[in-house]
Design a protein around this motif. Structure first.
Motif, PDB file in Angstrom:
ATOM      1  N   THR A 160       0.803  -1.019  -0.355  1.00  0.00           N
ATOM      2  CA  THR A 160      -0.278   0.015  -0.080  1.00  0.00           C
ATOM      3  C   THR A 160       0.440   1.158  -0.140  1.00  0.00           C
ATOM      4  O   THR A 160       2.265   1.311   0.567  1.00  0.00           O
ATOM      5  N   ASN A 194      -7.125  -6.285  -4.339  1.00  0.00           N
ATOM      6  CA  ASN A 194      -7.941  -5.579  -2.977  1.00  0.00           C
ATOM      7  C   ASN A 194      -7.854  -4.048  -3.143  1.00  0.00           C
ATOM      8  O   ASN A 194      -6.861  -3.854  -4.314  1.00  0.00           O
ATOM      9  N   ARG A 195      -8.925  -4.144  -3.725  1.00  0.00           N
ATOM     10  CA  ARG A 195      -9.834  -2.724  -4.576  1.00  0.00           C
ATOM     11  C   ARG A 195      -8.604  -1.692  -4.440  1.00  0.00           C
ATOM     12  O   ARG A 195      -9.124  -0.468  -4.415  1.00  0.00           O
ATOM     13  N   ARG A 196      -8.704  -1.744  -2.571  1.00  0.00           N
ATOM     14  CA  ARG A 196      -8.577  -0.881  -1.811  1.00  0.00           C
ATOM     15  C   ARG A 196      -6.832   0.103  -1.629  1.00  0.00           C
ATOM     16  O   ARG A 196      -6.363   0.866  -1.312  1.00  0.00           O
TER      17      ARG A 196
END
Length: 145
Positions: free
Chosen positions: A47, A83-85
């Motif tokens: 991330t 995981n689109r986030r």
């Protein structure tokens, strides 16, 4: 009488930092860009938050740098299909070229710093710097000698 160690170390760190910034600028980059690129190349980061933590900046500051790098064609950002986030950040071909130039500049700068230092000097320097970090760690005992 020599200056206090903290003052001497602080002034030295600022001088070295300014010289490194100049070396990176001459190669077409900056310290934040270099830190982002080296982190992308050496770590598997899931991330943008992990990337920000890895290079020691706030998320909003990282976003600012990533926006600039993306508009400059150095990186791409896309959603992770699993995981689109999560945004996956990758270097583009121009980003790879800049990374190599900055890596060459960093290696040359490190060689410049090491000039005139023997291997034993470097070992002693690393040990002394580690000791200084230990001495100022939050849990370091205060000794009255």
């Amino acid at each position: 009488m020599p200056p206090p160690i903290g003052l001497d170390l602080s002034q030295t760190a600022k001088s070295v930092s300014r010289a490194f910034d100049r070396a990176l600028a001459e190669a077409g980059g900056s310290l934040p860009v270099w830190l982002i690129m080296i982190s992308l190349k050496t770590r598997s980061l899931g991330t943008q938050r992990e990337l920000a933590e890895a290079i020691g900046i706030q998320g909003a500051t990282l976003t600012h740098h990533l926006n600039s790098m993306e508009s400059g064609g150095l990186i791409t950002r896309r959603r992770d299909p699993a995981n689109r986030r999560v945004h996956v950040v990758e270097l583009t071909e121009p980003g790879e070229l800049l990374f190599r130039r900055l890596a060459d500049a960093a290696v040359a700068f490190d060689s410049r710093l090491r000039r005139g230092l023997a291997p034993g000097d470097l070992e002693a320097l690393h040990a002394l710097l580690a000791r200084l970090r230990e001495n100022v760690a939050d849990d370091a005992p205060i000794l009255n000698e």
